[in-house]
Design a protein around this motif. Structure first.
Motif, PDB file in Angstrom:
ATOM      1  N   HIS A   1     -27.626  -1.832   8.091  1.00  0.00           N
ATOM      2  CA  HIS A   1     -27.242  -0.444   8.329  1.00  0.00           C
ATOM      3  C   HIS A   1     -26.045  -0.412   9.264  1.00  0.00           C
ATOM      4  O   HIS A   1     -25.886  -1.276  10.139  1.00  0.00           O
ATOM      5  N   ARG A   2     -25.223   0.580   9.088  1.00  0.00           N
ATOM      6  CA  ARG A   2     -24.004   0.729   9.892  1.00  0.00           C
ATOM      7  C   ARG A   2     -24.312   0.767  11.379  1.00  0.00           C
ATOM      8  O   ARG A   2     -23.504   0.319  12.196  1.00  0.00           O
ATOM      9  N   ASN A   3     -25.476   1.288  11.739  1.00  0.00           N
ATOM     10  CA  ASN A   3     -25.799   1.481  13.150  1.00  0.00           C
ATOM     11  C   ASN A   3     -26.838   0.492  13.670  1.00  0.00           C
ATOM     12  O   ASN A   3     -27.528   0.767  14.647  1.00  0.00           O
ATOM     13  N   LEU A   4     -26.934  -0.655  13.022  1.00  0.00           N
ATOM     14  CA  LEU A   4     -27.768  -1.752  13.513  1.00  0.00           C
ATOM     15  C   LEU A   4     -26.913  -3.012  13.617  1.00  0.00           C
ATOM     16  O   LEU A   4     -26.113  -3.296  12.720  1.00  0.00           O
ATOM     17  N   VAL A   5     -27.063  -3.753  14.692  1.00  0.00           N
ATOM     18  CA  VAL A   5     -26.336  -5.009  14.836  1.00  0.00           C
ATOM     19  C   VAL A   5     -26.819  -5.990  13.771  1.00  0.00           C
ATOM     20  O   VAL A   5     -28.012  -6.140  13.540  1.00  0.00           O
ATOM     21  N   SER A   6     -25.882  -6.659  13.123  1.00  0.00           N
ATOM     22  CA  SER A   6     -26.210  -7.537  12.002  1.00  0.00           C
ATOM     23  C   SER A   6     -26.406  -8.972  12.453  1.00  0.00           C
ATOM     24  O   SER A   6     -25.698  -9.480  13.331  1.00  0.00           O
ATOM     25  N   LEU A   7     -27.376  -9.615  11.812  1.00  0.00           N
ATOM     26  CA  LEU A   7     -27.591 -11.041  12.002  1.00  0.00           C
ATOM     27  C   LEU A   7     -26.687 -11.798  11.036  1.00  0.00           C
ATOM     28  O   LEU A   7     -26.709 -11.567   9.835  1.00  0.00           O
ATOM     29  N   VAL A   8     -25.889 -12.701  11.562  1.00  0.00           N
ATOM     30  CA  VAL A   8     -24.991 -13.506  10.736  1.00  0.00           C
ATOM     31  C   VAL A   8     -25.666 -14.792  10.291  1.00  0.00           C
ATOM     32  O   VAL A   8     -25.529 -15.229   9.152  1.00  0.00           O
TER      33      VAL A   8
END
Length: 945
Positions: free
Chosen positions: A670-677
């Motif tokens: 989601h745009r407003n959640l930090v993403s796990l790479v």
């Protein structure tokens, strides 16, 4: 050996064994204490099943965990409970009144659990009690006056709870008490002057409470007081008593941020004073010109209204590490001889912070040694920096905390067996000696210095001698400064040139820590035990429960000793063989316990790739640190900037939990959640790789230290983005998730100030329909989260719901409006803003740094925030309602209130929200990937805990 001889030998051994066990058979625990222990167990919630042994047998003779006993000399013939050692066992629930029935108890230790409720007044009945250790829980309510009637109490530690109300005057009766550790609570009212009567009091730690009234001059008469620490209270504009200058034994005086006025008293007559902090008050007048003690390491008079020149009495102080006079009205010349007669060797350094004063000239050219740092920014003298050749001292610099560090454990030895807990002792005189250490979490609560590095060797000598160990048995694995300031350490204790500690030595060392038997130190101050990790030695502690039987077994041992001499040698041989077999079996089990990790859609990185991305985890790449480990800014091979969270050894409890966290994060897009790479799981390393968030945390930008304040439109945009992220978790994630730790430091900002929710380490899956299709309304769980953000109903009932996240988000909204922290100096932001709103004074609570704002929008935003923070769950809006109301306020906000800072997100302002904008479920990966303060575990807690 003939059959007769064999039979005779067996008979002798049998008779001897009968003598050995006879005292144990004859003696049991006092029945009233057994009843009390069972009542105590029933009041505690024990999710880790630590008290499973408290169900069968006798407490003292059946090894009940944490129960230590001894033989009473009374004629009742019973065994009695002497200690309850329940440190860090993940308990919640309450303290039972039945503690008061343990009439022979000397140590009550329930530190570092999650126990709530009040302190039972019945504890005041335990006249034998010496150590009352309740710190690091969630206890609330007032201090029982009955605790003042404990005639043998040496130490009372209630710090880091939520205790409120006044300090009972009955505490002035604790004539044997030396340590009052009551900091980081919500104590209120006047400090009782009667405490000055305490003949043995050495440490009075009352910082971070809500104490008011005046500073009692009578405290100067406390005969043995060494540390007086009262920071972050509110003494109503009173002055510091001049009598404090006559405290003959005082080592540390810390009165930071106490709303004090008047002049700085003359403290030059205190012969051993080593640490002075009077910063962040409203002190006026000149700095006294009399010279302080040669022991002084730290002088902090910053952020007052002091005038006049900087006196010459700061010169020639041989142990000075830090002189902070910034943010005053001092004038005249910059002193250039403070470092006179100082010897700089190794890591020894001196910081002179004179920023933001009215210093106009130099008494002579500055030419400090390399180890001396001088800060002059904000003084008129810097207008002539070029001519005076002082440009390097006139830069605008933030003063960072004293550095942490780690021990150097590199060797040229072949690796020890990594799957069994062996490692090299880098200090051992025997080269390449593999051993299994004990790990100890240790914290100095009120150290007498600002920089630990020059004192590390003397600390090692102090603690090793206090533990009766050789110097090379103690290794300081790492140390880091925490808010307070307090110094947290990870220590490793190694066997004395053998591979293993004996069971008796493990028990002895643990008893030294838990019994506070290590002598106090003037420079290092009081300490606290954070954890004592047994690891390989975990099977040792249960035997301690029967340690009290030794006295009762003496007669049997003496009578049987001759007869069993031969048998013992055989038994010892058998035990050695069994122990080796057990050890090899355990080693084998540990070696196969690691499970491979593979998650679709998440990249697995090698350790080599992580090291290359961070320049071998260099200090220049480090952007954060906390209890979990360290966070580094890294650049991947494809040029992607990432944040790499590298776990300290033991901070992730095995591969299964690590796998679970990765699997959970891999589902969230989601745009407003930090993403796990991605992640790394090899070479005993566990790392998580996130998108990098260059603008840090929301808390950073709400701080008064932020260079440019956020406008109202920007704050509203952040609130809306955060709410959309939480709504996605609740309604669109598969399965839905309750975050459980929403706070300003877990809301990160990307390069365009788009808000992203981070840190799902405490998250829980939302309830799923049961077999009949009914959906439970909550998840029952142990209370976790951050004080100030916790849903009160969840705190009381342990029932986690979607409205628990709504409450926490409401607190963040109040932070956005006011710029304040959730809890500061005992004041709760929800209560403060509610009071202002109800009295029609809401605009007086608004952050003045926000600039112009539309009053109607602010009022609606405040109303929404306060409804989110209602005590009753049903009174709070749902997350869809929160997002919908924020979008309405967003549309109401006029373009004229857009600030330059906000221009980078103008597209959001021009967007016309629709119902579909409630949840933006499209993946969003910024090219700037997770930030300088990525994970809340790496950030200091917002509340000063």
């Amino acid at each position: 050996m003939s059959r007769v001889q064999i039979m005779l030998f067996v008979a002798v051994v049998a008779v001897s064994c009968w003598f050995l066990v006879q005292p144990a058979i004859a003696q049991i625990t006092d029945p009233s204490e057994v009843t009390a222990l069972k009542a105590i167990r029933n009041k505690l919630l024990d999710p880790m099943n630590n008290l499973k042994t408290w169900s069968d047998g006798d407490p003292c003779s059946s090894n009940w965990k944490g129960v230590l006993c001894y033989n009473s000399t009374l004629e009742d013939g019973y065994l009695h409970v002497e200690e309850l050692q329940l440190l860090k066992m993940n308990f919640s629930g309450n303290l039972a009144p039945e503690f008061g029935q343990l009439s022979y108890l000397k140590i009550l230790d329930v530190m570092w659990n999650q126990i709530n409720g009040s302190i039972p007044k019945d504890i005041g009945n335990i006249t034998s009690l010496k150590l009352l250790l309740l710190n690091g829980n969630q206890l609330s309510g007032p201090l029982p006056a009955e605790l003042g009637y404990l005639p043998n109490l040496d130490r009372i530690q209630i710090d880091q709870n939520y205790i409120s109300g006044p300090i009972p005057k009955s505490f002035a009766l604790l004539n044997k008490t030396r340590h009052f550790h009551m900091n980081n609570n919500s104590l209120s009212g006047q400090i009782p002057p009667e405490l000055s009567r305490l003949p043995r009091l050495v440490h009075l730690l009352l910082d971070n409470n809500n104490l008011t009234g005046y500073l009692p001059p009578e405290l100067s008469r406390t005969p043995n007081l060494l540390i007086l620490q009262l920071d972050n209270n509110n003494f109503n504009g009173t002055s510091i008593p001049a009598s404090y200058g006559s405290m003959a034994k005082l080592l540390k005086l810390s009165l930071r941020n106490c709303n004090l006025q008047g002049e700085v008293p003359d403290l030059s007559s205190i012969p051993q004073l080593g640490y002075l902090d009077l910063s962040q008050n409203q002190l006026t007048g000149a700095i006294p010109s009399n010279k302080l003690s040669n022991n002084i390491t730290t002088i902090d008079l910053s952020s007052n209204s002091l005038t006049g020149p900087i006196p010459g009495n700061f010169s020639g102080l041989p142990n000075l590490q830090r002189l902070s006079l910034e943010n005053n009205n001092l004038n005249g010349s910059v002193p250039n001889a403070v470092w006179k007669n100082m010897v700089f060797t190794g890591n020894r350094s001196l910081l002179l912070d004179f920023q933001n004063n009215d210093l106009t000239s130099l008494s002579s050219p500055l030419n400090p040694p390399a180890n001396v740092s001088i800060l002059l920014y904000g003084n008129p003298v810097c207008s002539s920096a070029n001519q005076l050749n002082i440009e390097q001292y006139c830069q605008n610099q933030s003063v960072n905390p004293s550095p942490g560090g780690s021990g150097n454990s590199k060797t040229n030895c072949n690796p020890c067996p990594s799957d069994s807990g062996y490692e090299y002792n880098p200090l051992s005189p025997i080269l390449c000696m593999c051993a299994i250490p004990l790990e100890v979490g240790y914290r100095l609560k009120s150290p007498g210095f600002s920089d630990f590095r020059p004192y590390s060797d003397s600390f090692q000598l102090y603690l090793s001698s206090g533990l009766e160990l050789s110097l090379y048995q103690l290794f300081i694995d790492s140390f880091i400064w925490e808010e307070g300031p307090r110094l947290r350490m990870k220590l490793k204790l190694f066997p004395n040139n053998t591979s293993l500690f004996s069971d008796s030595e493990v028990l002895r060392i643990r008893g030294m820590f838990t019994g506070w038997l290590i002598p106090d130190s003037d420079i290092f101050g009081p300490y606290e035990l954070l954890n004592f990790t047994l690891g390989f030695y975990s099977n040792v502690i249960p035997n301690r429960g029967s340690s009290g039987l030794r006295a009762g077994a003496v007669v049997g041992i003496v009578l049987a000793s001759v007869a069993v001499a031969v048998a013992l040698s055989t038994l010892i041989t058998i035990l050695i063989v069994r122990r080796r077999s057990k050890y090899h079996a355990m080693s084998k089990k540990r070696s196969i316990s690691k499970i491979p990790i593979k998650v679709d859609g998440v990249k697995g990185f090698t350790f080599e790739e992580m090291a290359l991305a961070t320049n071998s985890f260099s200090s220049s790449s480090q952007v954060g640190q906390g209890g979990y480990g360290k966070v580094y800014r890294g650049i991947l091979a494809d040029g992607t900037v990432v944040a790499i969270k590298r776990a300290l050894e033991g901070s992730l409890q095995g591969s299964r939990e690590f796998f679970t966290e990765i699997e959970l994060l891999s589902r969230l897009h989601h745009r407003n959640l930090v993403s796990l790479v991605g992640y790394c799981d090899e070479e005993s390393e566990q790392m998580l790789v996130y998108e990098f968030m260059p603008n840090g945390t929301l808390r950073d930008h709400l701080s008064a230290k932020s260079k440019e304040a956020l406008s109202f439109s920007m704050r509203l945009s952040i609130a809306l983005g955060s709410a959309r992220g939480i709504l996605y978790l609740h309604t669109e994630a598969d399965p839905p998730i309750f975050h459980r730790d929403i706070k300003a430091s877990n809301i990160l900002l990307d390069s365009r100030f788009v808000a992203k929710v981070a840190d799902f380490g405490l998250s829980r899956l939302a309830p799923v329909p049961d077999i009949e299709g009914d959906l439970p309304g909550h998840v029952s769980t142990v209370v976790k989260g951050t004080p100030g953000y916790l849903d009160p109903e969840y705190f009381l009932t342990h029932k986690l719901t979607d409205k628990s996240d709504v409450y926490s988000l409401g607190v963040v909204f109040l932070e956005l409006l006011t710029g304040r922290q959730p809890i500061l100096h005992g004041k709760n932001i929800v209560r403060e803003v509610t009071s202002a709103y109800q009295s029609g004074m809401i605009f007086s609570a608004i952050d003045s740094r926000m600039g112009s704002y539309p009053s109607e929008c602010v009022e609606k935003f405040a109303s929404l925030a306060l409804r989110c923070c209602q005590d009753e769950t049903d009174a709070r809006p749902s997350m869809p309602e929160v997002v919908r109301e924020l979008e309405i306020i967003w549309r109401m906000s006029p373009e004229t209130y857009t600030s330059p800072l906000e221009s980078v997100v103008g597209e959001l302002k021009n967007e016309t929200p629709t119902s579909s904008s409630l949840v933006d479920s499209q993946p969003y990966l910024s090219s700037d990937v997770a930030g300088s303060n990525l994970i809340s575990n790496v950030m200091p807690s917002i509340a000063p805990r």
